[in-house]
Design a protein around this motif. Structure first.
Motif, short mmCIF file in Angstrom:
data_model
loop_
_atom_site.label_atom_id
_atom_site.label_comp_id
_atom_site.label_asym_id
_atom_site.label_seq_id
_atom_site.Cartn_x
_atom_site.Cartn_y
_atom_site.Cartn_z
N ARG A 5 0.82 -1.21 0.00
CA ARG A 5 0.00 0.00 0.00
C ARG A 5 0.86 1.26 0.00
NH1 ARG A 5 -5.43 -1.21 1.17
NH2 ARG A 5 -5.69 -3.28 2.01
N LEU A 217 -1.61 -3.58 -10.56
CA LEU A 217 -2.66 -4.55 -10.26
C LEU A 217 -2.20 -5.97 -10.63
CD1 LEU A 217 -5.69 -5.06 -9.49
CD2 LEU A 217 -6.21 -4.77 -11.90
N LEU A 224 -0.71 -12.43 -4.95
CA LEU A 224 -1.81 -13.14 -4.27
C LEU A 224 -1.81 -14.61 -4.65
CD1 LEU A 224 -4.31 -12.95 -2.46
CD2 LEU A 224 -5.65 -12.48 -4.49
N SER B 27 -8.67 0.62 -9.45
CA SER B 27 -8.41 0.94 -8.04
C SER B 27 -9.17 -0.01 -7.12
CB SER B 27 -8.82 2.37 -7.73
OG SER B 27 -8.06 3.25 -8.49
N ARG B 29 -10.24 -3.09 -7.80
CA ARG B 29 -9.64 -4.43 -7.87
C ARG B 29 -8.34 -4.47 -7.05
NH1 ARG B 29 -9.17 -5.97 -14.10
NH2 ARG B 29 -9.39 -3.78 -14.48
N GLN B 30 -7.56 -3.37 -7.15
CA GLN B 30 -6.30 -3.28 -6.40
C GLN B 30 -6.56 -3.36 -4.89
OE1 GLN B 30 -3.20 -2.58 -8.01
NE2 GLN B 30 -2.13 -2.82 -6.06
N ARG B 31 -7.57 -2.63 -4.43
CA ARG B 31 -7.89 -2.62 -2.99
C ARG B 31 -8.32 -4.01 -2.52
NH1 ARG B 31 -10.06 2.37 -3.88
NH2 ARG B 31 -12.14 1.51 -4.15
N LEU B 33 -7.52 -6.91 -3.82
CA LEU B 33 -6.36 -7.81 -3.79
C LEU B 33 -5.48 -7.53 -2.58
CD1 LEU B 33 -5.26 -7.88 -7.54
CD2 LEU B 33 -6.15 -9.77 -6.20
N GLU B 34 -5.29 -6.24 -2.30
CA GLU B 34 -4.42 -5.89 -1.16
C GLU B 34 -5.05 -6.33 0.15
OE1 GLU B 34 -1.94 -2.16 -3.10
OE2 GLU B 34 -3.72 -1.75 -1.89
N ASP B 35 -6.38 -6.20 0.25
CA ASP B 35 -7.07 -6.68 1.46
C ASP B 35 -6.87 -8.18 1.62
OD1 ASP B 35 -7.95 -4.18 2.06
OD2 ASP B 35 -9.98 -4.45 1.24
N ARG B 36 -7.03 -8.90 0.51
CA ARG B 36 -6.89 -10.36 0.54
C ARG B 36 -5.46 -10.75 0.90
NH1 ARG B 36 -8.51 -14.95 1.66
NH2 ARG B 36 -7.95 -16.67 0.33
N LEU B 37 -4.49 -10.03 0.33
CA LEU B 37 -3.07 -10.29 0.65
C LEU B 37 -2.81 -10.07 2.13
CD1 LEU B 37 -0.89 -8.82 -2.24
CD2 LEU B 37 -0.64 -11.06 -1.19
N GLU B 38 -3.37 -8.98 2.68
CA GLU B 38 -3.17 -8.69 4.10
C GLU B 38 -3.78 -9.77 4.97
OE1 GLU B 38 -4.42 -4.78 5.15
OE2 GLU B 38 -2.66 -3.86 4.25
#
Lengths: 231, 47
Positions: A5, A217, A224, B27, B29-31, B33-38
């Motif tokens: 992030r 992305l 992931l 944006s 989709r990016q959020r 993925l980042e949530d899932r990664l976290e």
């Protein structure tokens, strides 16, 4: 590399693109004279032509990245091809829609099965199929589906030169080449040519911004997949 | 008003809406993925 992030967004370039777009819009609506025969609707030309040219650029990037992926492997080439195909479909769609909106008042119909229009529609469908194929790939099959997609990306590019030269090779209703024209180069009056070239520059910036976001992305998707596979 | 002006306005409006919509979709989709990664990293850390 796993994106985080805290990875900087490409906002400075986006801000430059937005400023360049505002200058372009000012030129289109307040500086360029109204075309004598087509009237106001001719101003769509300044977004229609750059959309088509940037779509060509996007598919050229798909071609190069796909060849590199098949020759050398490497996730980054595959991500570049996939991202550029998606952005290319966006710009092809923009070229098709703006062309149809121009055609209605000028030709009296939104669509004619003219060689250039038909081939552009075929190009659009080829790369939509590319994206659908990639979206349907089974988890764990990314490398194999990437190689098959690369072949589609390479073969699909054949349509680009066909579209570009279609106005010379076949009889149709689409206007001929007015910017890059070997017989009378260029045919456009000065203000129109400058504005068009400026908008090509603006759309190139937009393509770069969109690719930056889309590649970020793609890196997150790859990270992931690796995390879920426990790699 | 010249009839072509309506098509001109629709063309520019559609292009900008599509452009903003596409950027918003990237944006979002990016959020996700980042949530899932976290989430995955959090699970891995808690083990």
């Amino acid at each position: 590399m796993t994106p985080t992030r805290t990875e900087p967004a490409i906002s400075p370039l986006a801000a430059v693109s937005a400023a360049a777009m505002l200058i372009g819009l000012w030129a289109i609506f307040f500086w360029v004279p109204t075309e004598a025969f087509q009237g106001q609707v001719q101003r769509l030309f300044y977004i229609h032509v750059p959309s088509a040219w940037i779509a060509y650029l996007a598919y050229a990037v798909v071609l190069v990245a796909s060849i590199a992926f098949l020759a050398r492997g490497g996730e980054r080439w595959d991500q570049l091809a996939h991202s550029s195909a998606e952005v290319g479909v966006f710009f092809t769609g923009a070229a098709l829609v703006t062309g149809m909106l121009w055609a209605k008042p000028v030709w009296g119909t939104f669509w004619r099965w003219d060689p250039r229009l038909t081939l552009t529609f075929v190009l659009f469908l080829i790369y939509v199929a590319y994206l659908v194929f990639r979206a349907l790939a089974e988890p764990g099959e990314e490398s194999r589906s990437g190689r098959i997609a690369a072949v589609i990306g390479i073969v699909g590019f054949v349509a680009v030169p066909l579209i570009h030269f279609s106005v010379d090779w076949w009889v149709g209703q689409h206007p001929g080449r007015t910017v890059i024209n070997p017989q009378d180069n260029p045919q456009l009056p000065g203000e129109m040519l400058i504005t068009l070239l400026w908008m090509v520059f603006v759309f190139t910036l937009l393509y770069t911004v969109m690719m930056g976001m889309r590649m970020r992305l793609a890196r997150a998707q790859a990270a992931l997949i690796r995390s879920e596979a426990g790699v | 008003m010249e009839p072509g002006f309506i098509f001109l306005a629709i063309g520019y409006a559609l292009l900008f809406l599509a452009f903003l919509g596409y950027l918003a979709s990237i944006s979002a989709r990016q959020r996700r993925l980042e949530d899932r990664l976290e989430q995955l990293q959090g699970r891995a850390d808690s083990k």
